[in-house]
Design an enzyme around this catalytic site. Structure first.
Site, PDB file in Angstrom:
ATOM      1  N   ASP A   5     -15.971  58.896 -57.839  1.00  0.00           N
ATOM      2  CA  ASP A   5     -16.855  60.017 -58.201  1.00  0.00           C
ATOM      3  C   ASP A   5     -16.642  60.475 -59.636  1.00  0.00           C
ATOM      4  O   ASP A   5     -17.594  60.778 -60.355  1.00  0.00           O
ATOM      5  CB  ASP A   5     -16.604  61.212 -57.275  1.00  0.00           C
ATOM      6  CG  ASP A   5     -17.228  61.036 -55.915  1.00  0.00           C
ATOM      7  OD1 ASP A   5     -18.012  60.088 -55.747  1.00  0.00           O
ATOM      8  OD2 ASP A   5     -16.938  61.844 -55.013  1.00  0.00           O
ATOM      9  N   THR A  41     -19.556  71.585 -57.345  1.00  0.00           N
ATOM     10  CA  THR A  41     -19.739  72.631 -56.341  1.00  0.00           C
ATOM     11  C   THR A  41     -19.122  73.955 -56.768  1.00  0.00           C
ATOM     12  O   THR A  41     -18.027  73.992 -57.329  1.00  0.00           O
ATOM     13  CB  THR A  41     -19.117  72.189 -55.003  1.00  0.00           C
ATOM     14  OG1 THR A  41     -19.730  70.969 -54.587  1.00  0.00           O
ATOM     15  CG2 THR A  41     -19.314  73.235 -53.924  1.00  0.00           C
ATOM     16  N   SER A  81     -25.380  73.116 -51.550  1.00  0.00           N
ATOM     17  CA  SER A  81     -26.592  72.302 -51.458  1.00  0.00           C
ATOM     18  C   SER A  81     -27.543  72.606 -52.614  1.00  0.00           C
ATOM     19  O   SER A  81     -28.247  71.727 -53.105  1.00  0.00           O
ATOM     20  CB  SER A  81     -27.296  72.561 -50.116  1.00  0.00           C
ATOM     21  OG  SER A  81     -26.495  72.135 -49.033  1.00  0.00           O
ATOM     22  N   LYS A 125     -33.010  70.517 -66.140  1.00  0.00           N
ATOM     23  CA  LYS A 125     -32.875  69.866 -67.446  1.00  0.00           C
ATOM     24  C   LYS A 125     -32.035  70.685 -68.417  1.00  0.00           C
ATOM     25  O   LYS A 125     -31.979  70.381 -69.613  1.00  0.00           O
ATOM     26  CB  LYS A 125     -34.258  69.590 -68.031  1.00  0.00           C
ATOM     27  CG  LYS A 125     -35.043  68.563 -67.216  1.00  0.00           C
ATOM     28  CD  LYS A 125     -36.358  68.206 -67.864  1.00  0.00           C
ATOM     29  CE  LYS A 125     -37.079  67.143 -67.035  1.00  0.00           C
ATOM     30  NZ  LYS A 125     -38.376  66.744 -67.636  1.00  0.00           N
ATOM     31  N   THR A 160     -21.182  65.323 -50.085  1.00  0.00           N
ATOM     32  CA  THR A 160     -22.211  64.551 -50.806  1.00  0.00           C
ATOM     33  C   THR A 160     -23.623  64.957 -50.396  1.00  0.00           C
ATOM     34  O   THR A 160     -24.567  64.197 -50.600  1.00  0.00           O
ATOM     35  CB  THR A 160     -22.073  63.017 -50.636  1.00  0.00           C
ATOM     36  OG1 THR A 160     -22.519  62.631 -49.353  1.00  0.00           O
ATOM     37  CG2 THR A 160     -20.652  62.579 -50.839  1.00  0.00           C
ATOM     38  N   GLN A 219     -28.531  67.755 -43.339  1.00  0.00           N
ATOM     39  CA  GLN A 219     -29.849  68.368 -43.440  1.00  0.00           C
ATOM     40  C   GLN A 219     -30.476  68.034 -44.802  1.00  0.00           C
ATOM     41  O   GLN A 219     -31.665  67.740 -44.897  1.00  0.00           O
ATOM     42  CB  GLN A 219     -29.739  69.886 -43.249  1.00  0.00           C
ATOM     43  CG  GLN A 219     -29.429  70.318 -41.820  1.00  0.00           C
ATOM     44  CD  GLN A 219     -28.028  69.924 -41.361  1.00  0.00           C
ATOM     45  OE1 GLN A 219     -27.065  70.023 -42.129  1.00  0.00           O
ATOM     46  NE2 GLN A 219     -27.917  69.486 -40.116  1.00  0.00           N
TER      47      GLN A 219
END
Length: 380
Positions: free
Chosen positions: A91, A125, A131, A178, A363, A367
């Site tokens: 990662d 995170t 999410s 962006k 990751t 859902q």
């Protein structure tokens, strides 16, 4: 499905042997004491497995996504935390591989060549950005030849032990996706403050840390790509990571299935092994079918990534969803097959059940991966 090369077969034989002899005997202790697998890190470095995707141009083995997926399945079968060590290592390296300038790649990637034991981490995170990564609050402000970063990250795998961390932050919040950029940050950078290492339900042999950035100064040359390309870079990394999560989940499920099958053959009730009981046969049949289907889908996704096929994002999301759901279901059923013994730590399946839960979350929750799959199909 492609046939494995002789080199892949030899690598897998070696990994399977190492997993059985060296990794499996340590899995229970790693879980019980929440120990970081330093032994595995050092062993993988000596075997050339710690940085399997490191390009050959920088001294790496460049094994490919499929080969790494196969390795992760073998490791996940005996110790999911140890498999996660390799996933976290990848990662933190992929963002540089995907988007770094030639100078940045030369400066950092070459450090991981040979028997290097240096570790990486990916820090995206935040408490308010899981999410919804666009909700991140970490900011990077350009000041001359450096960026000053302020903010925090949470649940960062390898966070407190990583030598190199890829940090995502807004350089222009008004631009949304962006306006996010990625930076390479080295351990020991002034302003990089370590918070707590989390106490977790599963994958307890992996470290997840809080990171705080307090006026942390990073050289402008440490930006990955151009300003504003960080979010696209992160999505590309996560798309690959989902295949590795799927492979890890397949390994967890296979490990639990193996234990369950052995138990049904050894456990005698009503005068015969419980393998002769139809309800047990039905459970094992469903478990094995789900594991094999997940394995095939995961390998297909890995092959597409290696081929540079655009469908890899779709298949990676499907594989991650299916494999992690399978791991959760199969490990739960394995505990049920073992009965009271399955509830005890010494048999391993309760650990596998706790470990499996994380594969449905990291990751991108299942859902989110279902949303990715649906959108890819409905809005191609």
């Amino acid at each position: 499905m492609k046939h494995l090369t002789e080199e892949q077969k030899l690598t897998l034989d070696m990994v399977r042997d190492v997993a059985t002899r060296e990794i499996a005997p340590r899995a229970l202790e790693l879980d019980e004491k929440s120990l970081f697998p330093e032994y595995a890190r050092d062993l993988f470095a000596k075997l050339g497995l710690l940085n399997p995707l490191l390009p050959a141009a920088y001294g790496g083995t460049e094994m490919g996504v499929l080969t790494l997926a196969l390795i992760l399945e073998e490791l996940g079968r005996v110790c999911a935390s140890t498999a996660l060590l390799l996933i976290a290592q990848t990662d933190g390296m992929l963002p540089i591989i995907h988007g770094g300038s030639p100078e940045l790649k030369e400066r950092y990637l070459r450090r991981f060549a040979g028997e290097s034991t240096l570790l990486t981490a990916l820090a995206a995170t935040e408490p308010a950005a899981g999410s919804d990564l666009l909700a991140m609050k970490t900011r990077a402000v350009r000041q001359g030849d450096k960026y000053v970063i302020n903010g925090q990250k949470c649940f960062i795998t390898n966070g407190s032990v990583a030598d190199v961390i890829v940090v995502y932050a807004y350089t222009d919040p008004e631009k949304g996706s962006k306006g996010i950029s990625a930076f390479v940050v080295e351990k020991g950078t002034p302003g990089l403050v370590y918070g707590r290492n989390e106490s977790k339900m599963g994958m307890r042999g992996s470290i997840n840390s809080e990171l705080f950035f307090e006026n942390m100064e990073v050289p402008a040359e440490n930006i990955i790509g151009a300003e504003g390309t960080g979010f696209a870079n992160l999505m590309q990394t996560l798309s690959t990571n989902r295949v590795f999560c799927a492979a890890q989940a397949v390994g967890i499920a296979q490990g639990a299935l193996d234990i369950a099958v052995r138990h049904t053959q050894d456990r005698v009730q009503f005068g015969k092994p419980i393998a002769h009981l139809a309800p047990v046969q039905f459970m094992v049949a469903d478990m094995a079918t789900a594991v094999e289907a997940s394995r095939l889908l995961t390998r297909k996704a890995a092959e597409l990534l290696d081929d540079g096929d655009k469908k890899a994002v779709l298949y990676g999301s499907m594989a991650k969803t299916m494999a992690s759901d399978t791991a959760m279901r199969v490990t739960t059923d394995a505990v049920q097959v073992l009965g009271g013994s399955g509830y005890m730590k010494e048999n391993g399946v309760e650990r596998m059940m706790r470990d499996a839960k994380l594969t449905q979350i990291y990751t991108g929750t299942n859902q989110i991966t279902r949303m990715v799959t649906g959108r890819a199909l409905l809005f191609p």
